[in-house]
Scaffold this motif. Structure first.
Motif, PDB file in Angstrom:
ATOM      1  N   GLN A   1      -4.242  -5.726   3.939  1.00 22.52           N
ATOM      2  CA  GLN A   1      -3.194  -5.025   4.652  1.00 22.52           C
ATOM      3  C   GLN A   1      -3.942  -3.918   5.391  1.00 22.52           C
ATOM      4  O   GLN A   1      -4.799  -3.000   4.595  1.00 22.52           O
ATOM      5  CB  GLN A   1      -1.940  -4.320   4.066  1.00 22.52           C
TER       6      GLN A   1
ATOM      7  N   PHE B   1       3.423   1.709   8.500  1.00 24.56           N
ATOM      8  CA  PHE B   1       3.344   0.183   8.677  1.00 24.56           C
ATOM      9  C   PHE B   1       2.450  -0.443   8.037  1.00 24.56           C
ATOM     10  O   PHE B   1       1.458   0.202   7.453  1.00 24.56           O
ATOM     11  CB  PHE B   1       3.487  -0.284  10.249  1.00 24.56           C
TER      12      PHE B   1
ATOM     13  N   GLY C   1       0.777  -1.279   0.000  1.00 31.60           N
ATOM     14  CA  GLY C   1       0.030  -0.196  -0.056  1.00 31.60           C
ATOM     15  C   GLY C   1       0.759   1.305   0.024  1.00 31.60           C
ATOM     16  O   GLY C   1       0.202   2.206  -0.243  1.00 31.60           O
TER      17      GLY C   1
HETATM   18  P1  HAM Z   1       5.686  -6.067   3.959  1.00 24.26           P
HETATM   19  O1  HAM Z   1       6.395  -6.547   5.090  1.00 24.26           O
HETATM   20  O2  HAM Z   1       5.850  -6.360   2.885  1.00 24.26           O
HETATM   21  O3  HAM Z   1       5.571  -4.230   4.137  1.00 24.26           O
HETATM   22  O4  HAM Z   1       4.167  -6.523   4.295  1.00 24.26           O
HETATM   23  C1  HAM Z   1       3.429  -6.155   5.546  1.00 24.26           C
HETATM   24  C2  HAM Z   1       2.544  -7.110   6.024  1.00 24.26           C
HETATM   25  O5  HAM Z   1       1.718  -7.782   4.992  1.00 24.26           O
HETATM   26  C3  HAM Z   1       3.322  -8.455   6.633  1.00 24.26           C
HETATM   27  O6  HAM Z   1       4.005  -8.418   7.739  1.00 24.26           O
HETATM   28  C4  HAM Z   1       2.338  -9.628   6.279  1.00 24.26           C
HETATM   29  O7  HAM Z   1       1.630  -9.726   7.557  1.00 24.26           O
HETATM   30  C5  HAM Z   1       1.547  -9.112   5.289  1.00 24.26           C
HETATM   31  N1  HAM Z   1       1.900  -9.876   3.920  1.00 24.26           N
HETATM   32  C6  HAM Z   1       3.050  -9.664   3.038  1.00 24.26           C
HETATM   33  N2  HAM Z   1       3.042 -10.554   2.101  1.00 24.26           N
HETATM   34  C7  HAM Z   1       1.997 -11.464   2.298  1.00 24.26           C
HETATM   35  C8  HAM Z   1       1.518 -12.551   1.690  1.00 24.26           C
HETATM   36  N3  HAM Z   1       1.832 -12.865   0.571  1.00 24.26           N
HETATM   37  N4  HAM Z   1       0.357 -13.068   2.323  1.00 24.26           N
HETATM   38  C9  HAM Z   1      -0.150 -12.860   3.365  1.00 24.26           C
HETATM   39  N5  HAM Z   1       0.136 -11.828   4.242  1.00 24.26           N
HETATM   40  C10 HAM Z   1       1.498 -11.159   3.513  1.00 24.26           C
HETATM   41  C11 HAM Z   1       4.884  -3.612   3.232  1.00 24.26           C
HETATM   42  O8  HAM Z   1       4.049  -4.014   2.680  1.00 24.26           O
HETATM   43  C12 HAM Z   1       5.038  -2.243   3.603  1.00 24.26           C
HETATM   44  N6  HAM Z   1       4.063  -1.275   2.659  1.00 24.26           N
HETATM   45  C13 HAM Z   1       4.763  -1.905   4.967  1.00 24.26           C
HETATM   46  C14 HAM Z   1       4.776  -0.378   5.314  1.00 24.26           C
HETATM   47  C15 HAM Z   1       3.897   0.750   5.004  1.00 24.26           C
HETATM   48  N7  HAM Z   1       5.937   0.040   5.477  1.00 24.26           N
HETATM   49  C16 HAM Z   1       5.892   1.500   5.739  1.00 24.26           C
HETATM   50  N8  HAM Z   1       4.565   1.760   5.659  1.00 24.26           N
END
Ligand code: HAM
Length: 419
Positions: free
Chosen positions: A125, A302, A81
């Motif tokens: 998310q 996050f 996002g």
């Molecule tokens: P990310 O760690 O890639 O960060 O994803 C955040 C959360 O999305 C993960 O901790 C997990 O809970 C969930 N997630 C990621 N991939 C999957 C998947 N394939 N299946 C299920 N759940 C998943 C981000 O996306 C960043 N945009 C976070 C952020 C916002 N950093 C700064 N602002």
């Protein structure tokens, strides 16, 4: 029969109240932190993620759902996002509004990964992005918001891990140290790591290959390379967490899987849901707004994965509030009384009371059985004598008691029982 695509999930009517509960909890956290909702499209120009998330990440390099639309544009379903939120911030001129700009979103996200427990191709998310402040207080506030969200849901079995990955200047020194460290073992590492050695050595610490992980075990730690400003910033964040009694451990191995981060990064992790233990991750991204064409604007945020949270809640016995049930089921004995039941139910619904009636032409006995299955709190049966007297017996299903109530008074009777 056409099946659901691999790595995606339906939400069934019997389960949707769980989603609604998590969404309401997220909204409540956003409300008390004075954070406003944003919504961005499910798809964006591919370039946004290439530049925003980074060419050297697995997300961009291997996992994006990218296609050409009928106009010949390269389009990608959002894999996360943040990039879209930054585009929204820049494109809509929010940088010239009073800072900080505090935003949240609930969004589906798409990554072509190998599905397993807690890892889907379409997931959801809840994210917060705060633009415009570089102060450590903002880092602490964003971490508190994440922690408060998990707390409110009743999640206990998570640990907060934090790290600082420095700014552009300290990262350059660190990258040099990493290259020095990996140089002699490079030939033993995977192809991706060999490319990352030249393009972005920090990413080598994020490799999922066992061999590469082993080689990286004694790699230099970023915390030893932080410049004075980054050090001071990190110390302040830690002391604010301590002051608020938010427990954390410093994990110098957290580098996050996306390229935009700088300074503070953090993850909430659990051992209760298998290999995909990170339920929430985030950090600062002070360079991204400028990278995507906006003015220099520090930012931090996050995102928490809803499906992973649900898995964690199920695996650790965290209970959801009860599924909402109809307040009253009104059964009709014959055609005339069924018509009356329909009218009463409609009036109750118009006044905000959830009421159910028969749609299946069931016998009264079957209607009562069905009402019980639905978990209706009260049941009323209308027949010829009720129509004549204008009064019904309302049965309280929890204790079996019943009371005679005028049909015209059903609303006030139920209202009074509600309190
Ligand atoms: P990310 O760690 O890639 O960060 O994803 C955040 C959360 O999305 C993960 O901790 C997990 O809970 C969930 N997630 C990621 N991939 C999957 C998947 N394939 N299946 C299920 N759940 C998943 C981000 O996306 C960043 N945009 C976070 C952020 C916002 N950093 C700064 N602002």
């Amino acid at each position: 029969m056409i099946n659901i695509p691999k790595g995606t999930k339906d939400v069934l009517p019997s389960q949707s109240y769980k989603w609604q509960y998590i969404e309401q909890t997220a909204k409540e956290v956003a409300r008390v932190f004075n954070i406003k909702e944003i919504r961005t499209p499910v798809f964006e120009h591919t370039e946004l993620f290439r530049r925003g998330v980074g060419e050297t990440t697995d997300v961009v390099g291997k996992e994006m759902y990218t296609f050409e639309d009928k106009g010949g544009r390269s389009i990608t379903l959002k894999p996360e996002g943040t990039a879209g939120a930054v585009r929204l911030f820049v494109e809509n001129g929010l940088s010239s509004t009073p800072m900080p700009v505090k935003t949240w979103y609930m969004t589906p996200a798409f990554r072509y990964e190998r599905p397993q427990a807690g890892r889907l191709r379409e997931f959801h998310q809840f994210g917060i992005e705060v633009f415009g402040s570089k102060s450590a207080e903002t880092d602490a506030e964003v971490i508190f918001a994440a922690s408060s969200f998990l707390d409110k849901l009743g999640i206990k079995k998570v640990k907060l891990e934090i790290n600082s990955i420095g700014c552009k200047s300290c990262r350059a020194d660190y990258n040099r140290a990493l290259k020095e460290y990996f140089k002699s073992r490079l030939s033993e590492m995977c192809e991706t790591c060999r490319t990352r050695f030249d393009t972005n050595p920090l990413r080598m610490l994020d490799c999922k290959e066992e061999r590469c992980k082993e080689i990286g075990v004694n790699a230099p730690e970023i915390l030893d390379y932080l410049c004075d400003d980054c050090k001071t910033h990190f110390e302040k964040v830690k002391s604010m967490l301590k002051e608020q009694g938010v427990e954390y451990t410093v994990n110098p191995r957290i580098v996050r899987g996306l390229d935009y981060y700088s300074r503070t990064v953090f993850e909430f992790v659990s051992n209760e849901i298998g290999a995909q233990g990170t339920v929430c991750g985030g950090g600062r991204y002070d360079g991204l707004v400028a990278e995507l064409g906006g003015p220099e604007t520090p930012a931090i945020g996050f995102a928490a994965g809803i499906e992973r949270l649900m898995l964690l809640m199920d695996n650790t016995g965290v209970e959801y509030p009860q599924e909402p049930k109809p307040v009253i089921y009104i059964a009709g004995m014959d055609e005339k009384s069924r018509a009356e039941a329909f009218k009463i139910a409609q009036a109750l619904r118009n006044s905000g009371i959830s009421a159910e009636i028969d749609h299946m032409e069931r016998s009264v006995k079957a209607q009562l059985k069905y009402a019980d299955k639905l978990g209706a709190r009260f049941v009323a049966v209308i027949g010829e004598s009720e129509l004549q007297s204008g009064e019904v017996n309302i049965k309280n299903m929890s204790d079996g008691s019943s009371e005679a109530v005028k049909i015209s008074d059903i609303y006030s009777y139920l209202k009074q029982k509600e309190n």
